[in-house]
Design a protein around this motif. Structure first.
Motif, short mmCIF file in Angstrom:
data_model
loop_
_atom_site.label_atom_id
_atom_site.label_comp_id
_atom_site.label_asym_id
_atom_site.label_seq_id
_atom_site.Cartn_x
_atom_site.Cartn_y
_atom_site.Cartn_z
N GLU A 79 0.67 -1.36 -0.07
CA GLU A 79 -0.01 0.15 -0.04
C GLU A 79 0.91 1.18 0.04
OE1 GLU A 79 -2.73 -0.27 3.36
OE2 GLU A 79 -3.67 -2.17 2.49
N ARG A 80 1.86 1.23 0.66
CA ARG A 80 2.80 2.44 0.95
C ARG A 80 3.66 2.51 -0.29
NH1 ARG A 80 5.02 3.70 6.95
NH2 ARG A 80 2.98 3.72 7.83
N HIS A 81 4.06 1.67 -0.92
CA HIS A 81 5.19 1.67 -1.92
C HIS A 81 5.02 0.76 -3.18
CE1 HIS A 81 7.31 3.34 1.33
NE2 HIS A 81 7.29 2.16 2.01
N PRO A 82 3.37 1.13 -3.63
CA PRO A 82 3.38 0.31 -4.92
C PRO A 82 4.24 0.63 -6.25
CG PRO A 82 1.84 2.22 -4.61
CD PRO A 82 2.66 2.16 -3.34
N ASP A 83 4.77 1.42 -6.29
CA ASP A 83 5.68 1.76 -7.45
C ASP A 83 7.11 1.27 -7.39
OD1 ASP A 83 3.29 3.04 -8.82
OD2 ASP A 83 3.86 4.97 -7.71
N LEU A 84 7.28 0.64 -6.18
CA LEU A 84 9.04 0.19 -6.09
C LEU A 84 8.93 -0.98 -6.67
CD1 LEU A 84 9.98 1.30 -2.42
CD2 LEU A 84 10.47 2.44 -4.62
N THR A 85 9.95 -1.69 -7.16
CA THR A 85 9.90 -3.11 -7.89
C THR A 85 9.87 -4.03 -6.58
OG1 THR A 85 12.49 -3.04 -7.67
CG2 THR A 85 11.57 -2.25 -9.68
N GLU A 86 10.18 -3.78 -5.18
CA GLU A 86 10.09 -4.68 -4.22
C GLU A 86 8.74 -4.93 -3.98
OE1 GLU A 86 12.00 -1.97 -4.27
OE2 GLU A 86 14.18 -2.58 -3.59
#
Length: 136
Positions: A79-86
């Protein structure tokens, strides 16, 4: 780990989060999950939006078989980092915990979400196979 622990006592703010995250990883490598968890939590208190300690903590909780906590942390990362590859790794981690816990409908839904969001990921073939097993 001794130098990192000392540095942790002398730092504040976002740098404290970086040092605590490094300390957590050192503890994990040494096999001390209790101290690693504590260090990840220090990192998250210092920088609540930091992605690395959040994912590290989720993985540690999954390895420790603290499934509900792990699932919650993986979802928080997504939810916080949807655009990170992780985020792909977080989705897979969540699905694998659900799968291991026998939450097959939830795992299948998470695997589908992974396939929809990351069609070029190296683990797509394995995820498709597992999803087929769950659906049959």
């Amino acid at each position: 780990a001794v130098l990192l622990r000392r540095a942790l006592t002398m730092t504040r703010g976002s740098y404290r989060a970086v040092v605590a995250d490094e300390l957590a990883e050192a503890y994990e490598k040494a096999g001390d999950d209790v101290e690693a968890e504590a260090a990840y939590k220090i990192a998250l208190r210092a920088a609540p939006a930091a992605p690395r300690p959040l994912l590290g903590l989720a993985r540690l909780l999954a390895r420790s078989r603290r499934s509900q906590e792990a699932i919650a942390r993986f979802e928080e990362f997504i939810e916080r980092h949807p655009d990170l590859t992780e985020a792909a790794d977080a989705l897979l981690g969540k699905a694998e915990v659900q799968d291991h816990e026998g939450l097959y409908d939830e795992a299948a839904a998470t695997y589908r979400r992974f396939l929809a969001g990351y069609p070029d990921h190296p683990r797509v073939a394995a995820v498709r196979r597992r999803l087929e097993e769950l659906e049959n």
